[in-house]
Motif scaffolding. Structure first.
Motif, PDB file in Angstrom:
ATOM      1  N   ASN A 119       2.600   7.996  -2.831  1.00 45.03           N
ATOM      2  CA  ASN A 119       1.783   6.874  -3.297  1.00 45.03           C
ATOM      3  C   ASN A 119       2.659   5.756  -3.836  1.00 45.03           C
ATOM      4  O   ASN A 119       2.362   4.574  -3.638  1.00 45.03           O
ATOM      5  CB  ASN A 119       0.789   7.336  -4.363  1.00 45.03           C
ATOM      6  CG  ASN A 119      -0.327   8.163  -3.786  1.00 45.03           C
ATOM      7  OD1 ASN A 119      -0.610   8.106  -2.601  1.00 45.03           O
ATOM      8  ND2 ASN A 119      -0.969   8.954  -4.626  1.00 45.03           N
ATOM      9  N   GLY A 120       3.740   6.106  -4.520  1.00 47.53           N
ATOM     10  CA  GLY A 120       4.664   5.104  -5.030  1.00 47.53           C
ATOM     11  C   GLY A 120       5.331   4.329  -3.914  1.00 47.53           C
ATOM     12  O   GLY A 120       5.468   3.104  -3.981  1.00 47.53           O
ATOM     13  N   ARG A 121       5.729   5.028  -2.874  1.00 40.44           N
ATOM     14  CA  ARG A 121       6.344   4.353  -1.716  1.00 40.44           C
ATOM     15  C   ARG A 121       5.346   3.426  -1.033  1.00 40.44           C
ATOM     16  O   ARG A 121       5.687   2.297  -0.654  1.00 40.44           O
ATOM     17  CB  ARG A 121       6.868   5.393  -0.733  1.00 40.44           C
ATOM     18  CG  ARG A 121       8.043   6.163  -1.260  1.00 40.44           C
ATOM     19  CD  ARG A 121       8.423   7.314  -0.349  1.00 40.44           C
ATOM     20  NE  ARG A 121       9.538   8.049  -0.921  1.00 40.44           N
ATOM     21  CZ  ARG A 121       9.673   9.359  -0.845  1.00 40.44           C
ATOM     22  NH1 ARG A 121       8.783  10.095  -0.210  1.00 40.44           N
ATOM     23  NH2 ARG A 121      10.707   9.950  -1.390  1.00 40.44           N
ATOM     24  N   LEU A 122       4.130   3.885  -0.876  1.00 36.34           N
ATOM     25  CA  LEU A 122       3.102   3.055  -0.251  1.00 36.34           C
ATOM     26  C   LEU A 122       2.788   1.834  -1.116  1.00 36.34           C
ATOM     27  O   LEU A 122       2.593   0.729  -0.601  1.00 36.34           O
ATOM     28  CB  LEU A 122       1.837   3.882  -0.011  1.00 36.34           C
ATOM     29  CG  LEU A 122       0.749   3.232   0.828  1.00 36.34           C
ATOM     30  CD1 LEU A 122       1.279   2.835   2.201  1.00 36.34           C
ATOM     31  CD2 LEU A 122      -0.424   4.172   0.976  1.00 36.34           C
ATOM     32  N   ALA A 123       2.780   2.013  -2.429  1.00 40.67           N
ATOM     33  CA  ALA A 123       2.531   0.888  -3.332  1.00 40.67           C
ATOM     34  C   ALA A 123       3.652  -0.142  -3.238  1.00 40.67           C
ATOM     35  O   ALA A 123       3.400  -1.352  -3.304  1.00 40.67           O
ATOM     36  CB  ALA A 123       2.387   1.392  -4.761  1.00 40.67           C
ATOM     37  N   GLN A 124       4.896   0.311  -3.079  1.00 40.79           N
ATOM     38  CA  GLN A 124       6.010  -0.628  -2.899  1.00 40.79           C
ATOM     39  C   GLN A 124       5.815  -1.449  -1.633  1.00 40.79           C
ATOM     40  O   GLN A 124       6.004  -2.672  -1.639  1.00 40.79           O
ATOM     41  CB  GLN A 124       7.335   0.133  -2.824  1.00 40.79           C
ATOM     42  CG  GLN A 124       7.773   0.735  -4.127  1.00 40.79           C
ATOM     43  CD  GLN A 124       9.023   1.592  -3.971  1.00 40.79           C
ATOM     44  OE1 GLN A 124       9.766   1.457  -3.012  1.00 40.79           O
ATOM     45  NE2 GLN A 124       9.239   2.486  -4.917  1.00 40.79           N
ATOM     46  N   ILE A 125       5.433  -0.791  -0.560  1.00 37.43           N
ATOM     47  CA  ILE A 125       5.170  -1.507   0.691  1.00 37.43           C
ATOM     48  C   ILE A 125       4.018  -2.492   0.494  1.00 37.43           C
ATOM     49  O   ILE A 125       4.075  -3.636   0.946  1.00 37.43           O
ATOM     50  CB  ILE A 125       4.855  -0.512   1.827  1.00 37.43           C
ATOM     51  CG1 ILE A 125       6.091   0.317   2.168  1.00 37.43           C
ATOM     52  CG2 ILE A 125       4.332  -1.244   3.064  1.00 37.43           C
ATOM     53  CD1 ILE A 125       5.819   1.496   3.075  1.00 37.43           C
ATOM     54  N   GLY A 126       2.981  -2.063  -0.216  1.00 37.81           N
ATOM     55  CA  GLY A 126       1.813  -2.912  -0.434  1.00 37.81           C
ATOM     56  C   GLY A 126       2.118  -4.151  -1.253  1.00 37.81           C
ATOM     57  O   GLY A 126       1.744  -5.261  -0.877  1.00 37.81           O
ATOM     58  N   ILE A 127       2.821  -3.999  -2.382  1.00 35.29           N
ATOM     59  CA  ILE A 127       3.091  -5.165  -3.232  1.00 35.29           C
ATOM     60  C   ILE A 127       4.020  -6.142  -2.521  1.00 35.29           C
ATOM     61  O   ILE A 127       3.819  -7.358  -2.579  1.00 35.29           O
ATOM     62  CB  ILE A 127       3.630  -4.754  -4.629  1.00 35.29           C
ATOM     63  CG1 ILE A 127       3.670  -5.960  -5.567  1.00 35.29           C
ATOM     64  CG2 ILE A 127       4.982  -4.102  -4.557  1.00 35.29           C
ATOM     65  CD1 ILE A 127       2.340  -6.552  -5.894  1.00 35.29           C
ATOM     66  N   PHE A 128       5.012  -5.631  -1.817  1.00 39.25           N
ATOM     67  CA  PHE A 128       5.898  -6.545  -1.101  1.00 39.25           C
ATOM     68  C   PHE A 128       5.211  -7.157   0.113  1.00 39.25           C
ATOM     69  O   PHE A 128       5.537  -8.275   0.518  1.00 39.25           O
ATOM     70  CB  PHE A 128       7.222  -5.871  -0.739  1.00 39.25           C
ATOM     71  CG  PHE A 128       8.171  -5.886  -1.895  1.00 39.25           C
ATOM     72  CD1 PHE A 128       8.882  -7.032  -2.205  1.00 39.25           C
ATOM     73  CD2 PHE A 128       8.318  -4.777  -2.701  1.00 39.25           C
ATOM     74  CE1 PHE A 128       9.734  -7.074  -3.288  1.00 39.25           C
ATOM     75  CE2 PHE A 128       9.163  -4.800  -3.793  1.00 39.25           C
ATOM     76  CZ  PHE A 128       9.873  -5.952  -4.088  1.00 39.25           C
ATOM     77  N   GLY A 129       4.244  -6.455   0.685  1.00 38.24           N
ATOM     78  CA  GLY A 129       3.439  -7.050   1.749  1.00 38.24           C
ATOM     79  C   GLY A 129       2.640  -8.238   1.245  1.00 38.24           C
ATOM     80  O   GLY A 129       2.581  -9.290   1.884  1.00 38.24           O
ATOM     81  N   PHE A 130       2.018  -8.079   0.068  1.00 35.89           N
ATOM     82  CA  PHE A 130       1.281  -9.196  -0.527  1.00 35.89           C
ATOM     83  C   PHE A 130       2.203 -10.378  -0.809  1.00 35.89           C
ATOM     84  O   PHE A 130       1.887 -11.527  -0.501  1.00 35.89           O
ATOM     85  CB  PHE A 130       0.601  -8.774  -1.832  1.00 35.89           C
ATOM     86  CG  PHE A 130      -0.688  -8.042  -1.650  1.00 35.89           C
ATOM     87  CD1 PHE A 130      -1.687  -8.534  -0.819  1.00 35.89           C
ATOM     88  CD2 PHE A 130      -0.935  -6.873  -2.342  1.00 35.89           C
ATOM     89  CE1 PHE A 130      -2.890  -7.863  -0.658  1.00 35.89           C
ATOM     90  CE2 PHE A 130      -2.133  -6.193  -2.189  1.00 35.89           C
ATOM     91  CZ  PHE A 130      -3.112  -6.697  -1.349  1.00 35.89           C
TER      92      PHE A 130
END
Length: 158
Positions: A119-130
């Motif tokens: 979940n932490g890795r996915l959140a990193q991808i998500g915030i940098f995607g935004f």
């Protein structure tokens, strides 16, 4: 990263604290995007956040074993186990503050750790995607038209 991702979504939807954001009584404009809100808060508030995260990093190094030196990835030491390193007593620990998983089996704890890391890795991808979608239009096709353009520098804290 997970707090940043959730915070970004909450702020993007105009959900802010209902009280003034500083002692001068200034409220953050909910029409601003999250990076624009960050730019709008005083430097003292930014330093407060950065220093708190720095404290957490220091505490995890001072009270725990780094994962490159034999520690367990994702493990954070309990505040209550190291009162000598705290400025004052802290009633809750960062991980499992209410003790819901202290009696969990080793298998369940291991599965929880894997989920937490993923979940932490996915959140990193998500915030940098935004952030990428706001800075470079079209860089994230799924977010085209969802997030507004940002003219500032997302990687500069001040």
């Amino acid at each position: 990263a997970m707090a940043a991702f959730v915070g970004y979504i909450v702020q993007s939807n105009g959900l802010l604290f209902p009280w003034p954001q500083n002692t001068a009584g200034v409220m953050v404009d909910p029409s601003l995007s999250p990076p624009e809100q960050w730019d709008a808060i005083p430097d003292a508030a930014k330093w407060q956040i950065i220093l708190f995260v720095g404290f957490l990093e220091w505490f995890s190094e001072a009270a725990g074993t780094h994962y490159m030196r034999g520690g367990k990835p994702g493990a954070f030491p309990n505040f209550s186990d190291h009162p000598d390193k705290m400025f004052h007593s802290v009633p809750f620990n960062l991980f499992d503050p209410f003790g819901f998983s202290k009696n969990a089996s080793a298998e369940k704890k291991e599965m929880g750790l894997v989920k937490e890391l993923n979940n932490g890795r996915l959140a990193q991808i998500g915030i940098f995607g935004f952030l990428a979608a706001q800075k470079v239009e079209g860089s994230v096709p799924l977010l085209k038209g969802v997030v507004s353009h940002y003219d500032g520098e997302p990687m500069a804290p001040f």
